[in-house]
Design a protein around this motif. Structure first.
Motif, PDB file in Angstrom:
ATOM      1  N   THR A 182       0.873  -1.074   0.002  1.00  0.00           N
ATOM      2  CA  THR A 182       0.022   0.020   0.068  1.00  0.00           C
ATOM      3  C   THR A 182       0.862   1.262   0.075  1.00  0.00           C
ATOM      4  OG1 THR A 182      -1.711  -1.123   1.205  1.00  0.00           O
ATOM      5  CG2 THR A 182      -2.081   1.183   1.132  1.00  0.00           C
ATOM      6  N   GLY A 183       1.998   1.129   0.652  1.00  0.00           N
ATOM      7  CA  GLY A 183       3.000   2.389   0.694  1.00  0.00           C
ATOM      8  C   GLY A 183       3.548   2.587  -0.533  1.00  0.00           C
ATOM      9  N   TRP A 184       3.895   1.599  -1.338  1.00  0.00           N
ATOM     10  CA  TRP A 184       4.511   1.564  -2.393  1.00  0.00           C
ATOM     11  C   TRP A 184       3.407   2.168  -3.631  1.00  0.00           C
ATOM     12  CZ3 TRP A 184       2.547  -1.493  -6.974  1.00  0.00           C
ATOM     13  CH2 TRP A 184       3.712  -1.282  -7.988  1.00  0.00           C
ATOM     14  N   HIS A 185       2.084   1.923  -3.413  1.00  0.00           N
ATOM     15  CA  HIS A 185       1.017   2.493  -4.152  1.00  0.00           C
ATOM     16  C   HIS A 185       0.946   3.932  -4.041  1.00  0.00           C
ATOM     17  CE1 HIS A 185      -1.199  -0.171  -6.517  1.00  0.00           C
ATOM     18  NE2 HIS A 185      -0.796  -1.379  -5.576  1.00  0.00           N
ATOM     19  N   LEU A 186       0.913   4.682  -2.741  1.00  0.00           N
ATOM     20  CA  LEU A 186       0.905   5.799  -2.240  1.00  0.00           C
ATOM     21  C   LEU A 186       2.175   6.677  -2.259  1.00  0.00           C
ATOM     22  CD1 LEU A 186      -1.535   5.364   0.830  1.00  0.00           C
ATOM     23  CD2 LEU A 186      -2.142   5.826  -1.308  1.00  0.00           C
ATOM     24  N   LEU A 187       3.101   6.259  -2.349  1.00  0.00           N
ATOM     25  CA  LEU A 187       4.529   7.068  -2.250  1.00  0.00           C
ATOM     26  C   LEU A 187       4.656   8.160  -3.162  1.00  0.00           C
ATOM     27  CD1 LEU A 187       7.067   7.398  -0.775  1.00  0.00           C
ATOM     28  CD2 LEU A 187       8.010   5.728  -2.299  1.00  0.00           C
ATOM     29  N   GLY A 188       3.989   7.759  -4.602  1.00  0.00           N
ATOM     30  CA  GLY A 188       4.153   8.910  -5.635  1.00  0.00           C
ATOM     31  C   GLY A 188       3.550   9.983  -5.489  1.00  0.00           C
ATOM     32  N   PHE A 189       2.164   9.797  -4.993  1.00  0.00           N
ATOM     33  CA  PHE A 189       1.178  10.744  -4.897  1.00  0.00           C
ATOM     34  C   PHE A 189       1.578  11.690  -3.716  1.00  0.00           C
ATOM     35  CE2 PHE A 189      -2.558  12.081  -2.379  1.00  0.00           C
ATOM     36  CZ  PHE A 189      -3.300  12.866  -3.401  1.00  0.00           C
ATOM     37  N   ALA A 190       2.257  11.298  -2.589  1.00  0.00           N
ATOM     38  CA  ALA A 190       2.525  12.011  -1.426  1.00  0.00           C
ATOM     39  C   ALA A 190       4.086  12.708  -1.867  1.00  0.00           C
ATOM     40  CB  ALA A 190       2.877  11.132  -0.351  1.00  0.00           C
ATOM     41  N   VAL A 191       4.728  12.168  -2.678  1.00  0.00           N
ATOM     42  CA  VAL A 191       5.878  12.981  -3.084  1.00  0.00           C
ATOM     43  C   VAL A 191       5.621  14.110  -3.994  1.00  0.00           C
ATOM     44  CG1 VAL A 191       7.914  12.801  -4.706  1.00  0.00           C
ATOM     45  CG2 VAL A 191       7.530  11.040  -3.000  1.00  0.00           C
ATOM     46  N   LEU A 192       4.586  13.873  -4.774  1.00  0.00           N
ATOM     47  CA  LEU A 192       4.283  14.966  -5.805  1.00  0.00           C
ATOM     48  C   LEU A 192       3.605  16.048  -5.037  1.00  0.00           C
ATOM     49  CD1 LEU A 192       2.686  13.113  -8.927  1.00  0.00           C
ATOM     50  CD2 LEU A 192       4.962  14.323  -8.450  1.00  0.00           C
ATOM     51  N   LEU A 193       2.729  15.747  -3.993  1.00  0.00           N
ATOM     52  CA  LEU A 193       2.159  16.791  -3.198  1.00  0.00           C
ATOM     53  C   LEU A 193       3.269  17.495  -2.251  1.00  0.00           C
ATOM     54  CD1 LEU A 193      -1.193  15.050  -1.286  1.00  0.00           C
ATOM     55  CD2 LEU A 193      -0.918  16.961  -3.198  1.00  0.00           C
ATOM     56  N   VAL A 194       4.076  16.841  -1.670  1.00  0.00           N
ATOM     57  CA  VAL A 194       5.329  17.576  -0.979  1.00  0.00           C
ATOM     58  C   VAL A 194       6.173  18.264  -1.922  1.00  0.00           C
ATOM     59  CG1 VAL A 194       7.307  17.310   0.356  1.00  0.00           C
ATOM     60  CG2 VAL A 194       5.341  15.938   0.824  1.00  0.00           C
ATOM     61  N   SER A 195       6.264  17.821  -3.197  1.00  0.00           N
ATOM     62  CA  SER A 195       6.973  18.688  -4.119  1.00  0.00           C
ATOM     63  C   SER A 195       6.146  19.918  -4.450  1.00  0.00           C
ATOM     64  CB  SER A 195       7.316  18.033  -5.420  1.00  0.00           C
ATOM     65  OG  SER A 195       8.290  16.935  -5.022  1.00  0.00           O
ATOM     66  N   ALA A 196       4.963  19.841  -4.467  1.00  0.00           N
ATOM     67  CA  ALA A 196       4.004  20.884  -4.760  1.00  0.00           C
ATOM     68  C   ALA A 196       4.118  21.927  -3.676  1.00  0.00           C
ATOM     69  CB  ALA A 196       2.808  20.640  -5.137  1.00  0.00           C
ATOM     70  N   GLY A 197       4.065  21.613  -2.345  1.00  0.00           N
ATOM     71  CA  GLY A 197       4.290  22.363  -1.431  1.00  0.00           C
ATOM     72  C   GLY A 197       5.527  23.045  -1.193  1.00  0.00           C
ATOM     73  N   LEU A 198       6.503  22.521  -1.529  1.00  0.00           N
ATOM     74  CA  LEU A 198       7.941  23.075  -1.684  1.00  0.00           C
ATOM     75  C   LEU A 198       7.947  24.172  -2.717  1.00  0.00           C
ATOM     76  CD1 LEU A 198      10.267  19.934  -1.297  1.00  0.00           C
ATOM     77  CD2 LEU A 198      10.028  21.519   0.644  1.00  0.00           C
ATOM     78  N   ALA A 199       7.436  23.867  -3.794  1.00  0.00           N
ATOM     79  CA  ALA A 199       7.407  24.910  -4.831  1.00  0.00           C
ATOM     80  C   ALA A 199       6.820  26.144  -4.645  1.00  0.00           C
ATOM     81  CB  ALA A 199       6.859  24.266  -6.268  1.00  0.00           C
ATOM     82  N   GLY A 200       5.847  26.003  -3.714  1.00  0.00           N
ATOM     83  CA  GLY A 200       4.896  27.127  -2.993  1.00  0.00           C
ATOM     84  C   GLY A 200       5.801  27.803  -1.855  1.00  0.00           C
ATOM     85  N   ILE A 201       6.850  27.455  -1.697  1.00  0.00           N
ATOM     86  CA  ILE A 201       7.901  28.414  -0.527  1.00  0.00           C
ATOM     87  C   ILE A 201       8.705  29.059  -1.218  1.00  0.00           C
ATOM     88  CG2 ILE A 201       9.337  28.231   1.495  1.00  0.00           C
ATOM     89  CD1 ILE A 201       8.237  25.314   2.012  1.00  0.00           C
ATOM     90  N   SER A 202       8.627  30.507  -0.915  1.00  0.00           N
ATOM     91  CA  SER A 202       9.668  31.602  -1.495  1.00  0.00           C
ATOM     92  C   SER A 202      11.089  31.146  -1.163  1.00  0.00           C
ATOM     93  CB  SER A 202       9.028  32.952  -1.122  1.00  0.00           C
ATOM     94  OG  SER A 202       9.845  33.877  -1.620  1.00  0.00           O
ATOM     95  N   ASP A 203      12.063  31.338  -2.145  1.00  0.00           N
ATOM     96  CA  ASP A 203      13.571  31.205  -1.730  1.00  0.00           C
ATOM     97  C   ASP A 203      13.915  32.451  -0.875  1.00  0.00           C
ATOM     98  OD1 ASP A 203      13.575  28.985  -3.312  1.00  0.00           O
ATOM     99  OD2 ASP A 203      13.917  29.956  -5.128  1.00  0.00           O
ATOM    100  N   ASP A 204      13.114  33.592  -0.884  1.00  0.00           N
ATOM    101  CA  ASP A 204      13.479  34.470  -0.079  1.00  0.00           C
ATOM    102  C   ASP A 204      13.871  34.136   1.286  1.00  0.00           C
ATOM    103  OD1 ASP A 204      13.380  36.052  -2.401  1.00  0.00           O
ATOM    104  OD2 ASP A 204      11.294  36.999  -1.777  1.00  0.00           O
ATOM    105  N   TYR A 205      13.053  33.215   1.951  1.00  0.00           N
ATOM    106  CA  TYR A 205      13.301  32.761   3.348  1.00  0.00           C
ATOM    107  C   TYR A 205      14.621  32.211   3.579  1.00  0.00           C
ATOM    108  CZ  TYR A 205       8.345  33.776   3.692  1.00  0.00           C
ATOM    109  OH  TYR A 205       7.036  34.488   3.702  1.00  0.00           O
ATOM    110  N   SER A 206      14.783  31.362   2.515  1.00  0.00           N
ATOM    111  CA  SER A 206      16.133  30.414   2.750  1.00  0.00           C
ATOM    112  C   SER A 206      17.438  31.377   2.471  1.00  0.00           C
ATOM    113  CB  SER A 206      16.253  29.286   1.565  1.00  0.00           C
ATOM    114  OG  SER A 206      15.158  28.414   1.782  1.00  0.00           O
TER     115      SER A 206
END
Length: 313
Positions: A182-206
């Protein structure tokens, strides 16, 4: 001498004239509700109506045969369910499933997304396609492949690990197998959501943190992860509420709740009562209890999410 004062216009206006402004306001406000009406109607027909019917059925005894009458049972179904020893076992198995899936939906996706956030160009699209591919595989089809891979005699998993384990017919290995697939099935979906969340964080903070002398780990720990918390809370909420449902087709295909009830969680127990034991009233009572329990859990998690999530305003 009395002076006649004219009556207010609204007082002498005919009823139809007084109703006209109210009717105009209703017509102006109606379009949004008319757009929502089909969706609300389907929601009532396919969700709330069956829910009410399930609550009604929980007070009857019936074996699902059209020729058999529904016999009133009062609260006997609830008393029998709450006194059944398999209920506690199913609840514990559900907790194990949820706890086992959380690393696949939160921890590993965060690590993978952080390590691959610099991937660009055509490699980015290839990476996303490869990581998301397991989500597109039908659970029954993947179960057939995994059954062959986990075969104790000639399976590739035993050969790769150098062990001799009967993965689907031993208690702990069966639980690990269901959670892992089940985790193998869900891993890709979760990675894409986290990647989308990271893309929404401004680089100015870093950049600001680097100017203050923060290391890469400190930026990740104190800047990136707090700003990513709404996405992580959403994934945790989805895993807690839906994790056991995601495992159901794999359990039904690979283990049928065994061995010795090791993979029987609350959803499979509900299905077993209703469609295997033909105790429709008992299955309906289980559905009502589980729906209420998960509703309380959902309210608590939503309340908790509002408290711990950090939003970039």
């Amino acid at each position: 001498m009395f002076v006649e004062v004219p009556a207010p216009v609204a007082a002498i206006a005919p009823p139809a004239a007084r109703r006209a402004p109210l009717l105009a306001r209703i017509l102006r406000a109606a379009p949004p509700y008319l757009y929502l009406a089909p969706g609300l109607a389907l929601l009532v027909i396919w969700t709330y109506r069956p829910l009410v019917q399930t609550a009604q059925l929980s007070f009857y005894s019936w074996n699902l045969l059209p020729t058999s009458p529904m016999v009133p049972a009062g609260t006997d179904n609830y008393e029998q369910l709450l006194g059944a020893p398999e209920l506690g076992n199913a609840v514990w198995n559900t907790i194990l499933v949820i706890a086992g899936l959380l690393p696949f939906t939160i921890v590993i996706p965060v690590v993978v997304a952080l390590l691959t956030r610099q991937v660009g160009g055509p490699a980015r699209e290839l990476y996303r396609a490869l990581i998301f591919a397991p989500m597109l595989v039908a659970p029954v089809a993947s179960a057939a492949v995994w059954q062959w891979l986990l075969d104790p005699g000639s399976g590739a998993v035993n050969r790769l690990l150098g062990v001799n384990v009967n993965w689907l017919h031993e208690t702990v290995p069966a639980q690990i197998s269901i959670i892992g697939i089940t985790g193998w099935h869900l891993l890709g979906f979760a990675v894409l959501l986290v990647s989308a969340g990271l893309a929404g964080i401004s680089d100015d903070y870093s950049a600001a943190a680097q100017l203050d002398g923060a290391s890469r780990w400190q930026i990740t720990r104190w800047v990136t992860l707090p700003l990513l918390s709404p996405t992580l809370v959403f994934l945790a909420l989805m895993t807690v509420l839906l994790g056991a449902q995601w495992t159901f087709p794999l359990i039904d295909t690979l283990t049928q709740g065994g061995p010795s009830g090791a993979t029987t969680h609350i959803y499979y127990l509900l299905w077993d009562y209703g469609f295997h034991s033909h105790q429709a009233g008992l299955g309906a009572a289980a559905g009502v209890i589980f729906f209420t329990a998960f509703g309380v859990v959902a309210l608590f998690l939503v309340w908790l999410a509002d408290r711990i999530s950090f939003h970039d305003d």
